[in-house]
Design a protein around this motif. Structure first.
Motif, short mmCIF file in Angstrom:
data_model
loop_
_atom_site.label_atom_id
_atom_site.label_comp_id
_atom_site.label_asym_id
_atom_site.label_seq_id
_atom_site.Cartn_x
_atom_site.Cartn_y
_atom_site.Cartn_z
N GLY A 1 1.44 -28.82 9.99
CA GLY A 1 2.82 -28.51 9.66
C GLY A 1 3.02 -27.99 8.24
O GLY A 1 4.16 -27.86 7.79
N GLY A 2 1.93 -27.69 7.58
CA GLY A 2 2.03 -27.23 6.19
C GLY A 2 2.02 -25.73 6.04
O GLY A 2 1.66 -25.21 4.98
N GLY A 3 2.39 -25.00 7.09
CA GLY A 3 2.40 -23.55 7.03
C GLY A 3 1.28 -22.90 7.81
O GLY A 3 1.27 -21.69 8.00
N TRP A 4 0.34 -23.71 8.30
CA TRP A 4 -0.75 -23.19 9.12
C TRP A 4 -0.30 -23.04 10.57
O TRP A 4 0.48 -23.86 11.07
N ASP A 5 -0.84 -22.01 11.24
CA ASP A 5 -0.55 -21.82 12.66
C ASP A 5 -1.49 -22.62 13.54
O ASP A 5 -1.39 -22.56 14.77
N GLY A 6 -2.39 -23.33 12.94
CA GLY A 6 -3.33 -24.18 13.67
C GLY A 6 -4.39 -24.69 12.71
O GLY A 6 -4.76 -23.99 11.76
N VAL A 7 -4.87 -25.91 12.94
CA VAL A 7 -5.91 -26.51 12.11
C VAL A 7 -7.03 -26.97 13.03
O VAL A 7 -6.78 -27.69 14.01
N TYR A 8 -8.27 -26.56 12.70
CA TYR A 8 -9.42 -26.85 13.57
C TYR A 8 -10.58 -27.37 12.73
O TYR A 8 -10.76 -26.98 11.57
N GLY A 9 -11.35 -28.25 13.32
CA GLY A 9 -12.54 -28.77 12.65
C GLY A 9 -13.80 -28.23 13.30
O GLY A 9 -13.88 -28.14 14.53
N THR A 10 -14.78 -27.84 12.48
CA THR A 10 -16.04 -27.32 13.00
C THR A 10 -17.22 -27.88 12.22
O THR A 10 -17.10 -28.27 11.06
N VAL B 1 -16.71 -24.65 17.53
CA VAL B 1 -16.62 -23.19 17.42
C VAL B 1 -15.97 -22.56 18.65
O VAL B 1 -15.11 -21.68 18.51
N PRO B 2 -16.34 -22.95 19.89
CA PRO B 2 -15.68 -22.33 21.06
C PRO B 2 -14.17 -22.53 21.07
O PRO B 2 -13.41 -21.61 21.41
N GLU B 3 -13.72 -23.73 20.68
CA GLU B 3 -12.28 -24.00 20.67
C GLU B 3 -11.56 -23.14 19.63
O GLU B 3 -10.47 -22.62 19.86
N LEU B 4 -12.19 -22.98 18.46
CA LEU B 4 -11.60 -22.14 17.42
C LEU B 4 -11.57 -20.68 17.85
O LEU B 4 -10.57 -19.98 17.65
N LEU B 5 -12.64 -20.21 18.46
CA LEU B 5 -12.68 -18.82 18.93
C LEU B 5 -11.60 -18.58 19.97
O LEU B 5 -10.92 -17.54 19.94
N GLU B 6 -11.41 -19.51 20.88
CA GLU B 6 -10.37 -19.36 21.90
C GLU B 6 -8.98 -19.27 21.25
O GLU B 6 -8.14 -18.46 21.67
N ALA B 7 -8.75 -20.08 20.23
CA ALA B 7 -7.45 -20.06 19.54
C ALA B 7 -7.23 -18.73 18.83
O ALA B 7 -6.11 -18.20 18.82
N LEU B 8 -8.27 -18.18 18.24
CA LEU B 8 -8.17 -16.89 17.57
C LEU B 8 -7.84 -15.78 18.57
O LEU B 8 -6.95 -14.96 18.34
N CYS B 9 -8.56 -15.76 19.68
CA CYS B 9 -8.34 -14.72 20.70
C CYS B 9 -6.91 -14.77 21.22
O CYS B 9 -6.28 -13.72 21.43
N ALA B 10 -6.39 -15.97 21.42
CA ALA B 10 -5.05 -16.12 22.00
C ALA B 10 -3.96 -15.60 21.07
O ALA B 10 -2.86 -15.25 21.53
N ARG B 11 -4.24 -15.52 19.77
CA ARG B 11 -3.22 -15.10 18.80
C ARG B 11 -3.33 -13.64 18.40
O ARG B 11 -2.55 -13.15 17.58
N LEU B 12 -4.28 -12.90 18.97
CA LEU B 12 -4.40 -11.48 18.66
C LEU B 12 -3.34 -10.67 19.39
O LEU B 12 -2.86 -11.08 20.45
N PRO B 13 -2.98 -9.51 18.85
CA PRO B 13 -1.99 -8.68 19.55
C PRO B 13 -2.56 -8.03 20.80
O PRO B 13 -3.78 -7.85 20.91
N GLU B 14 -1.70 -7.69 21.73
CA GLU B 14 -2.15 -6.94 22.90
C GLU B 14 -2.63 -5.56 22.45
O GLU B 14 -1.93 -4.85 21.73
N SER B 15 -3.83 -5.20 22.87
CA SER B 15 -4.43 -3.93 22.43
C SER B 15 -5.68 -3.66 23.24
O SER B 15 -6.35 -4.60 23.68
N PRO B 16 -6.00 -2.39 23.45
CA PRO B 16 -7.31 -2.07 24.03
C PRO B 16 -8.40 -2.38 23.00
O PRO B 16 -8.11 -2.59 21.81
N PRO B 17 -9.66 -2.41 23.40
CA PRO B 17 -10.74 -2.66 22.44
C PRO B 17 -10.72 -1.65 21.29
O PRO B 17 -10.42 -0.47 21.48
#
Length: 298
Positions: free
Chosen positions: A138-147, A155-171
């Protein structure tokens, strides 16, 4: 099916595990990794693609207070990555208070979405992790993860969170590419990484590597690589070469094995050492070696 793609800048203080994390995301050892701080000197693109997303990671040098021109170049590399990013991944050492203090301050300095990765979480007792999460939640971060990036934990959980927050776009890049950097870049980094591992004190930081010749031979003959190791002083050249050439032979042997694993074939590696006086402080030398020249010094 919605496809997402975008740039993720990985930033943080030196030696928090940014490059280790990048390698873990990609499943390949693209970025140089050593126990020494400031191993990363310039930004590197690493590309992760799957069926639904493509993350273009920008691995950056550690954010440090610059002492000379190379440091200013490294800082500009890191800060410029923030301008290109759709998402920022800030990495902090969970067991190092100055790194956590940096994260407290950094969260207010960027406006794009940002996740916090508390790496090296194994350094924190399980009983203390709840308080650590409470500090940042709640300190301004959009998510906090431990690795624990060296083991791949979290790492897989963090990668999934990153992918979910990317904009819609082709490769943004071909899906079979891992980086936009040429093979020569990775070869040079493997040699420099070996210098960082094998040489003592300040000498490794005075080392820059440039590939002079890279020739793929036909009919199963080894790939021929000639590399020039630059140092700043004659005394450093003597250390790199070693008594009777012992040290440079060891550097060549260890580097060659890394390069052969990377290229998947035999390599003939020729190393030479040349003094380039004060190259870390001179803009024209930095240009020759392929570094970004700080704007006010260009």
């Amino acid at each position: 099916m919605t496809f997402r793609a975008g740039f993720v800048a990985i930033v943080g203080l030196p030696n928090v595990g940014k490059s280790t994390l990048l390698n873990a995301f990609l499943g390949e050892r693209l970025a140089a990794v050593t126990p020494r701080a400031q191993t990363t000197q310039r930004r590197l693109l690493g590309i992760h693609s799957d069926e639904t997303s493509q993350v273009v990671f920008i691995d950056t040098p550690g954010l440090l207070e610059p002492r000379y021109t190379l440091h200013r170049s490294m800082r500009e590399e890191a800060l410029s990555a923030l301008e290109d990013a759709d998402l920022v991944l800030a990495v902090a050492d969970a067991g190092f208070e100055p790194s956590l203090d940096w994260a407290d301050e950094f969260v207010h300095s960027v406006r794009v979405p940002k996740l916090l990765c508390l790496n090296k979480i194994d350094r924190v007792e399980v009983s203390g992790r709840e308080a650590l999460w409470a500090r940042f939640a709640g300190g301004g971060w959009d998510g906090v993860y431990g690795t624990f990036a060296t083991k791949g934990e979290g790492v897989p959980e963090l990668l999934e969170a990153l992918c979910a927050r990317l904009p819609e776009s082709p490769p943004l890049y071909p899906v079979d590419e891992l980086s936009d950097a040429p093979v020569r870049h990775f070869v040079a980094e493997m040699i420099r990484e070996t210098c960082l591992e094998e040489l003592a004190d300040e000498v490794p930081y005075a080392v820059a590597v440039r590939i002079e010749e890279f020739r793929v031979r036909k009919r199963g003959r080894p790939t021929y690589i000639e590399a020039l190791i630059h140092v700043e002083k004659e005394s450093q050249k003597g250390i790199v070469v070693g008594a009777g050439g012992r040290t440079i032979r060891k550097l060549g042997s260890r580097s060659r094995r890394k390069i052969e694993r990377f290229l998947g074939g035999q390599v003939y590696l020729q190393l030479r050492v040349k003094v380039l006086p004060n190259w870390r402080r001179k803009t024209h030398h930095l240009r020759v070696l392929g570094f970004r020249v700080p704007a006010r010094e260009s």
